[in-house]
Design an enzyme around this catalytic site. Sequence first.
Site, mmCIF file in Angstrom:
data_model
loop_
_atom_site.group_PDB
_atom_site.id
_atom_site.type_symbol
_atom_site.label_atom_id
_atom_site.label_comp_id
_atom_site.label_asym_id
_atom_site.label_seq_id
_atom_site.Cartn_x
_atom_site.Cartn_y
_atom_site.Cartn_z
ATOM 1 N N GLU A 11 1.103 -0.704 0.040
ATOM 2 C CA GLU A 11 0.004 0.276 -0.072
ATOM 3 C C GLU A 11 0.874 1.064 -0.145
ATOM 4 O O GLU A 11 1.733 1.705 0.775
ATOM 5 C CB GLU A 11 -1.271 0.063 1.348
ATOM 6 C CG GLU A 11 -2.450 1.423 0.930
ATOM 7 C CD GLU A 11 -2.751 1.311 2.623
ATOM 8 O OE1 GLU A 11 -2.859 2.176 3.129
ATOM 9 O OE2 GLU A 11 -3.493 -0.223 2.679
ATOM 10 N N GLU A 60 -2.689 11.787 1.440
ATOM 11 C CA GLU A 60 -3.665 12.047 2.730
ATOM 12 C C GLU A 60 -4.008 12.750 4.341
ATOM 13 O O GLU A 60 -2.488 13.056 4.585
ATOM 14 C CB GLU A 60 -3.227 10.540 3.062
ATOM 15 C CG GLU A 60 -3.958 9.809 4.370
ATOM 16 C CD GLU A 60 -3.701 8.275 4.923
ATOM 17 O OE1 GLU A 60 -4.545 7.774 5.957
ATOM 18 O OE2 GLU A 60 -2.885 8.036 4.907
#
Length: 316
Positions: free
Chosen positions: A127, A132
């Site tokens: 990932e 974010e």
Amino acid sequence: MLLDAHAASLVAAASFTKVAEFSGLTFFDNFSFMTAKDPTPNTTNQYISRANATKANLIYFNQGAGSAFMAVDSSTVVPSGGKRSSVRIQSNKVYNSGTLLVADIGHAPTGCGTWPAMWFKGLNQGELDFMEGVNTMSYNNMVIHTSSGCYGEPDRSSQLGQALSQTCGINDPPVPSPALSNGCATKVNDSSTFGPQFNAVGGGAYTINWDTNGFAIHFFSRPNIPADILSENPNPDTWGLPLMRFDFGCCPSNHFQDLRLIINTALCGKWPISNWGDSGCPSDLTCEQYVLSTPGGFNDAYWAIHSIKEYKNNGK
């Protein structure tokens, strides 16, 4: 004179060919829609289908702005125990080494209770979260998560961001200990990379360059997007230090295979809740109470994406 492997890779990486573009009226055709509660614990949103999102006006193509719009519901007072509607999309296409992705983003979600992210996830729990943050945060947090046996390089001087931790494996002991973050995280102390200031200047372009040596992530705010990106002739050699560079020296590259691009906005969850008091969010309400009772708090909780362009690295 002999070139080291990294220098040689930079020479070879100068040639790219555009192979795909997500934009315009067909933007959402390139994605599947998740239809479930967010899988992260303590979240208070429900992801809805493309048909329902279209009906609720949570997704559409904005012709005037030239961007795909993807939002959180900002009109409904949700009963206690309910979930606010949101959208999560995942690319139909998978990505592997030899890819340069350029994401031109005009606006990203912000506001109390929000947890927006643009990220990749694939096999072996690999990932890469390249954009974010939570609540009213004004800086980007990038992080890599994997299965066991993956670590970041101790020397991270070849990036602009602040490395917070070196342990990427979700079940491995943290290095350093105690860890400052979960996963191999990099904090970017630049308010133009995320949040209100990002949106104030019309966003910008994130680039993810993935070759056999690792990942390099650059960001350019709207006024500073290089001419080579605008002309679709990207030349990463001229972009300077990346926000984050993650080399595969201490992490086998097979941790990252068949990655899919995911774009979503979660609501609440561990990170927004733990950051609540530092974000200027209402002290008389919990995150869940705020999310359910304050639809107007999500007027800025939307993505506006001009395009996502994929280039093939002709040298890798």
